[in-house]
Design a protein around this motif. Structure first.
Motif, PDB file in Angstrom:
ATOM      1  N   GLY A 226      37.036  66.271  46.114  1.00 18.63           N
ATOM      2  CA  GLY A 226      38.356  67.254  45.917  1.00 18.63           C
ATOM      3  C   GLY A 226      38.718  68.315  46.710  1.00 18.63           C
ATOM      4  N   PRO A 227      39.703  69.204  46.394  1.00 25.03           N
ATOM      5  CA  PRO A 227      39.927  70.250  47.046  1.00 25.03           C
ATOM      6  C   PRO A 227      39.018  71.228  47.103  1.00 25.03           C
ATOM      7  CG  PRO A 227      41.841  69.593  45.921  1.00 25.03           C
ATOM      8  CD  PRO A 227      41.115  68.551  45.417  1.00 25.03           C
ATOM      9  N   LEU A 228      38.304  71.480  45.890  1.00 24.97           N
ATOM     10  CA  LEU A 228      37.448  72.610  46.152  1.00 24.97           C
ATOM     11  C   LEU A 228      36.040  72.371  47.300  1.00 24.97           C
ATOM     12  CD1 LEU A 228      36.893  75.290  44.592  1.00 24.97           C
ATOM     13  CD2 LEU A 228      35.414  73.990  43.046  1.00 24.97           C
ATOM     14  N   ARG A 229      35.557  71.114  46.812  1.00 25.85           N
ATOM     15  CA  ARG A 229      34.562  70.819  47.875  1.00 25.85           C
ATOM     16  C   ARG A 229      34.982  70.566  49.357  1.00 25.85           C
ATOM     17  NH1 ARG A 229      31.654  65.680  45.142  1.00 25.85           N
ATOM     18  NH2 ARG A 229      30.113  66.207  46.925  1.00 25.85           N
TER      19      ARG A 229
ATOM     20  N   THR B  31      44.934  75.531  50.000  1.00 25.87           N
ATOM     21  CA  THR B  31      45.396  74.775  51.364  1.00 25.87           C
ATOM     22  C   THR B  31      44.864  73.492  51.534  1.00 25.87           C
ATOM     23  OG1 THR B  31      45.143  77.083  52.257  1.00 25.87           O
ATOM     24  CG2 THR B  31      45.241  75.034  53.653  1.00 25.87           C
ATOM     25  N   ALA B  32      43.634  73.180  51.012  1.00 21.77           N
ATOM     26  CA  ALA B  32      43.023  71.577  51.136  1.00 21.77           C
ATOM     27  C   ALA B  32      44.093  70.887  50.208  1.00 21.77           C
ATOM     28  CB  ALA B  32      41.832  71.795  50.517  1.00 21.77           C
ATOM     29  N   HIS B  33      44.410  71.381  49.084  1.00 19.53           N
ATOM     30  CA  HIS B  33      45.383  70.750  48.008  1.00 19.53           C
ATOM     31  C   HIS B  33      46.710  70.225  48.774  1.00 19.53           C
ATOM     32  CE1 HIS B  33      47.085  69.368  44.356  1.00 19.53           C
ATOM     33  NE2 HIS B  33      48.120  70.221  44.541  1.00 19.53           N
ATOM     34  N   ARG B  34      47.415  71.433  49.365  1.00 14.91           N
ATOM     35  CA  ARG B  34      48.575  71.024  49.901  1.00 14.91           C
ATOM     36  C   ARG B  34      48.590  69.860  51.093  1.00 14.91           C
ATOM     37  NH1 ARG B  34      49.361  76.802  49.288  1.00 14.91           N
ATOM     38  NH2 ARG B  34      48.435  77.141  51.310  1.00 14.91           N
ATOM     39  N   ILE B  35      47.245  70.054  51.802  1.00 14.54           N
ATOM     40  CA  ILE B  35      47.165  68.968  52.935  1.00 14.54           C
ATOM     41  C   ILE B  35      47.149  67.585  52.315  1.00 14.54           C
ATOM     42  CG2 ILE B  35      45.537  68.270  54.705  1.00 14.54           C
ATOM     43  CD1 ILE B  35      44.667  71.267  55.068  1.00 14.54           C
TER      44      ILE B  35
ATOM     45  N   ARG C 171      50.543  66.794  51.152  1.00 13.72           N
ATOM     46  CA  ARG C 171      51.613  66.627  52.284  1.00 13.72           C
ATOM     47  C   ARG C 171      51.425  65.182  52.888  1.00 13.72           C
ATOM     48  NH1 ARG C 171      51.403  71.409  54.389  1.00 13.72           N
ATOM     49  NH2 ARG C 171      49.434  71.223  55.675  1.00 13.72           N
ATOM     50  N   HIS C 172      50.083  64.666  52.972  1.00 11.85           N
ATOM     51  CA  HIS C 172      49.624  63.279  53.484  1.00 11.85           C
ATOM     52  C   HIS C 172      49.790  62.404  52.345  1.00 11.85           C
ATOM     53  CE1 HIS C 172      49.014  64.832  57.576  1.00 11.85           C
ATOM     54  NE2 HIS C 172      48.508  65.788  56.980  1.00 11.85           N
ATOM     55  N   GLY C 173      50.347  62.461  51.215  1.00 16.45           N
ATOM     56  CA  GLY C 173      50.419  61.613  50.249  1.00 16.45           C
ATOM     57  C   GLY C 173      49.255  61.008  49.859  1.00 16.45           C
ATOM     58  N   GLN C 174      47.891  61.918  49.668  1.00 19.94           N
ATOM     59  CA  GLN C 174      46.708  61.390  49.140  1.00 19.94           C
ATOM     60  C   GLN C 174      46.560  61.491  47.505  1.00 19.94           C
ATOM     61  OE1 GLN C 174      43.861  60.002  51.055  1.00 19.94           O
ATOM     62  NE2 GLN C 174      45.827  60.056  52.611  1.00 19.94           N
TER      63      GLN C 174
END
Length: 320
Positions: free
Chosen positions: A88-91, A102-106, A109-112
């Motif tokens: 997930g975004p934290l790791r 930022t990881a969450h937004r990426i 943005r790419h539909g994950q």
């Protein structure tokens, strides 16, 4: 789409712009007529002159240039780690040196999809299914649950006092909750049995089949995991006698039998662990009311908030 407090819809903007451009109204007069500011009236008039009717739609608020946006190399690195490790975004943030947000937004943005919607073994989106009619497939599984000694366990007495209940010599032991759950309706039948041996499982199947039959459901197939009892001739012969086709999940794939696994989680949260019980008998007596509430009155999110009983045609007492 305009926000809820916008004074003008796209139709209203077009009417304002035509008053100014086509009919020659002064901008201030049009602003007063449509109760907007002079700046707003001028903006829609200019857009109408430049783009026509298409200019009345909202534009994205994203800036044309984003010098602070995460680089394409970092985004590709984040997506690769997501594919390979399914984290997930934290790791992801810890491995790439960016903020979790930022990881969450990426990922967004790419539909994950979120990890909860992925198969952890393959990384592919979980394919959910539902059988077309009641009885077409019944999921069967066993949940092992520690019994409660008279006077209560650690939830009542505390860890220090309640710890002897874990000792096998205390005679408390385990309850084995055998459940048969219909795939289409989510109607559930559960028994508290002393073990999960082949004869016990076979006897449970006979009683579960009769229970479903009394509610107008003919069991056609049963799906189990690869536990020892379900691989024996006793189980296969019982299925044959009842006219049921036995199916088993692939090894190491409990998701295939996920509906009954999820039912057992609900059962633990809403019945077994919902409050401290002072004896196993007290908890067992509470189960009768809970399973009736689950089948007849509890909205089930997996079937659009309906109750399991409501999906069975002409089931008696389904509205009581």
């Amino acid at each position: 789409m305009p926000h809820r407090n916008a004074p003008l819809t796209e139709t209203g903007r077009l009417r304002l712009a035509r008053c100014v451009v086509d009919d020659g109204w002064p901008v201030r007069r049009a602003a007063e007529r449509f109760q907007v500011s002079h700046t707003t009236a001028a903006r829609w008039a200019i857009r109408y002159r430049q783009l026509g009717v298409a200019g009345m739609s909202d534009r994205s608020s994203r800036p044309h240039r984003q010098p602070g946006r995460t680089s394409a190399d970092i985004e590709a690195h984040v997506l690769r780690l997501r594919r390979e490790h399914r984290i997930g975004p934290l790791r992801l943030a810890a491995r790439t040196g960016i903020a979790p947000s930022t990881a969450h937004r990426i990922l967004r943005r790419h539909g994950q999809p979120p990890l909860s919607a992925l198969d952890r073994a393959t990384g592919e989106p979980v394919r959910r299914y539902e059988r077309a009619h009641p009885g077409e497939l019944v999921h069967i599984d066993v949940k092992k649950l520690g019994r409660i000694p008279d006077g209560g366990g650690h939830k009542v007495l505390g860890r220090a006092v309640g710890s002897p209940n874990k000792d096998r010599r205390s005679g408390v032991g385990y309850a084995y909750l055998h459940t048969a759950l219909d795939d289409h309706t989510r109607l559930a039948y559960t028994e508290n049995l002393p073990d999960e041996k082949a004869p016990t499982c076979a006897g449970f199947l006979r009683r579960a089949t009769a229970w479903f039959a009394a509610r107008g459901i003919t069991v056609e197939r049963v799906l189990t995991d690869n536990a020892w009892a379900y691989t024996k001739n006793t189980w296969r012969q019982t299925c044959h006698d009842l006219g049921i086709s036995p199916r088993r999940t692939r090894p190491w794939r409990p998701q295939t039998n996920g509906k009954v696994e999820r039912f057992h989680r609900t059962l633990l949260e809403e019945w077994a662990y919902v409050r401290p019980y002072t004896s196993d008998r007290e908890r067992t007596e509470a189960f009768t009311d809970w399973i009736d509430w689950y089948n007849y009155h509890r909205p089930h999110t997996g079937i659009q908030g309906h109750t399991p009983a409501s999906r069975v045609t002409n089931l008696p007492e389904q509205h009581t």
